[in-house]
Motif scaffolding. Structure first.
Motif, short mmCIF file in Angstrom:
data_model
loop_
_atom_site.label_atom_id
_atom_site.label_comp_id
_atom_site.label_asym_id
_atom_site.label_seq_id
_atom_site.Cartn_x
_atom_site.Cartn_y
_atom_site.Cartn_z
N LEU A 182 0.83 -1.22 0.00
CA LEU A 182 0.00 0.00 0.00
C LEU A 182 0.86 1.26 0.00
CD1 LEU A 182 -2.81 -1.16 2.45
CD2 LEU A 182 -2.84 -1.16 -0.05
N ALA A 183 2.01 1.22 0.68
CA ALA A 183 2.89 2.38 0.69
C ALA A 183 3.54 2.57 -0.68
CB ALA A 183 3.95 2.24 1.78
N SER A 184 3.82 1.46 -1.37
CA SER A 184 4.34 1.57 -2.74
C SER A 184 3.32 2.28 -3.61
CB SER A 184 4.62 0.18 -3.33
OG SER A 184 5.58 -0.53 -2.59
N LEU A 185 2.05 1.86 -3.47
CA LEU A 185 0.98 2.48 -4.25
C LEU A 185 0.87 3.96 -3.90
CD1 LEU A 185 -1.49 2.30 -6.15
CD2 LEU A 185 -2.86 1.63 -4.17
N ALA A 186 0.95 4.28 -2.59
CA ALA A 186 0.86 5.69 -2.17
C ALA A 186 2.01 6.51 -2.76
CB ALA A 186 0.84 5.77 -0.64
N ASP A 187 3.22 5.92 -2.76
CA ASP A 187 4.38 6.62 -3.36
C ASP A 187 4.11 6.96 -4.83
OD1 ASP A 187 5.83 6.37 -1.03
OD2 ASP A 187 7.08 4.70 -1.72
N ALA A 188 3.66 5.93 -5.57
CA ALA A 188 3.43 6.11 -7.01
C ALA A 188 2.32 7.12 -7.24
CB ALA A 188 3.09 4.77 -7.65
N ALA A 189 1.27 7.05 -6.39
CA ALA A 189 0.15 7.99 -6.53
C ALA A 189 0.62 9.42 -6.24
CB ALA A 189 -0.97 7.58 -5.57
N ARG A 190 1.50 9.55 -5.26
CA ARG A 190 2.03 10.87 -4.89
C ARG A 190 2.82 11.47 -6.05
NH1 ARG A 190 4.51 9.13 -0.63
NH2 ARG A 190 2.67 9.29 0.67
N GLU A 191 3.63 10.63 -6.69
CA GLU A 191 4.40 11.10 -7.86
C GLU A 191 3.47 11.58 -8.96
OE1 GLU A 191 7.21 8.29 -9.52
OE2 GLU A 191 8.03 7.99 -7.49
N ARG A 192 2.38 10.82 -9.18
CA ARG A 192 1.44 11.19 -10.25
C ARG A 192 0.71 12.47 -9.91
NH1 ARG A 192 0.11 6.11 -13.88
NH2 ARG A 192 2.09 5.10 -13.44
N SER A 193 0.34 12.62 -8.62
CA SER A 193 -0.33 13.86 -8.20
C SER A 193 0.56 15.05 -8.44
CB SER A 193 -0.60 13.86 -6.70
OG SER A 193 -1.53 12.96 -6.35
N ALA A 194 1.84 14.90 -8.09
CA ALA A 194 2.79 16.00 -8.24
C ALA A 194 2.94 16.36 -9.71
CB ALA A 194 4.14 15.60 -7.65
#
Lengths: 232, 81
Positions: A217-229
């Motif tokens: 889930l933290a991997s997913l959150a990391d990737a989602a954060r990058e996409r948001s940015a």
């Protein structure tokens, strides 16, 4: 302050683990948003989508067969086609297969029994948005609870999954449901959609028996954060 | 118009349910070679047009009643008498 990416968690009729998924995503610094299946759009700024576990529509016909036609699935399909991150857990995995967002199909466990216990997984790939926090070959202890987790497909499809390295998670040691090639989790060819039978949202804290699910889930959150940015 | 859709596991696809029933029947003394378990869906359509009914049944069978990856289906239209 750490940026909290918005991750939509879809609630279908009969979803069980939507609140657990939301709680766990918040625990790994994401901002979960529960989204009702009858909605036709994902919330603005959605950086990833989670389809949670449960028994949507009572598993009538086949697990996930009816949920796939929920109004929100059109938006999820568009989101995935545009490269958006989608994680399906258990019933969510079944829905993604029925919606043809993932290859293959999940059939009844070879034992015919519902299985509810911890299993050990081996991480086959760490270059996906769902496993970036894992080490290659790492063993994860994560629970399963399903009667239809037996992943199967034609011989050609299975060969293709191996060849294109779409198998991300395999059962290590005993295979609990008879799945082909010990598959526990697969990604689509583009690598932005993953389905897995084990429940990472039930394993985000040592108090719950294992913290290993938090890595997914933290991997997913990391990737989602990058996409948001990247969107801003 | 009424119709029946028969959904069956495709040849070559494992059917653990059928296998369990076969085992049980064998234990009861029946000489059984194999058992395969499918599903029967009775559908009543609004339309009375044969062609339209068949087209609709084909689509619903393909999209929902069966998963063509693992199941075959057979559509039987009941002729109005």
């Amino acid at each position: 302050m750490i940026e909290r990416p918005k991750i939509a968690v879809i609630t279908f009729l009969g979803s069980l683990d939507d609140h657990d998924a939301a709680w766990s995503l918040a625990a790994v610094d994401a901002e979960p948003q529960l989204v009702w299946h009858g909605e036709s759009k994902l919330p603005k700024g959605t950086a990833a989508v989670v389809l949670p576990g449960g028994f949507s529509y009572g598993d009538y016909l086949r697990g996930g067969a009816i949920a796939r036609f929920a109004p929100i699935m059109e938006a999820v399909t568009e989101f995935a086609a545009a490269g958006g991150l989608v994680l399906g857990i258990c019933n969510g995995f079944q829905i993604l297969c029925e919606a043809r967002l993932l290859p293959g199909v999940l059939v009844r466990n070879a034992s015919l029994s519902f299985v509810c216990r911890d299993v050990v997984l081996r991480v086959e790939r760490t270059d996906t948005p769902f496993t970036s926090r894992c080490e290659p070959g790492q063993r994860l202890r994560i629970p399963i609870k399903h009667g239809f987790g037996n992943f199967t497909g034609s011989d050609e499809l299975l060969a293709e999954l191996e060849e294109k390295k779409q198998i991300v998670l395999r059962y290590h040691g005993e295979n609990p449901n008879g799945s082909a090639l010990n598959i526990a989790g697969v990604v689509n060819e583009a690598g932005n959609v993953m389905g897995m039978m084990p429940h990472p949202e039930h394993a985000v804290d040592p108090l719950l028996g294992s913290p290993d699910g938090a890595l997914i889930l933290a991997s997913l959150a990391d990737a989602a954060r990058e996409r948001s940015a990247a969107l801003v | 118009m009424k119709a029946t859709v028969y959904v069956r596991p495709k040849a070559g696809i494992k059917d653990p349910q059928g296998e369990a029933v076969r085992g049980s029947l064998a234990k009861s003394g029946f000489d059984i070679v194999s058992v395969r378990i499918g599903r029967v869906v009775d559908v009543e359509l609004e339309t009375a047009e044969r062609e339209k009914a068949l087209a609709e049944l084909e689509q619903m069978s393909h999209d929902l009643l069966a998963n063509p990856l693992i199941e075959s289906y057979e559509i039987e239209l009941q002729e109005e008498t």
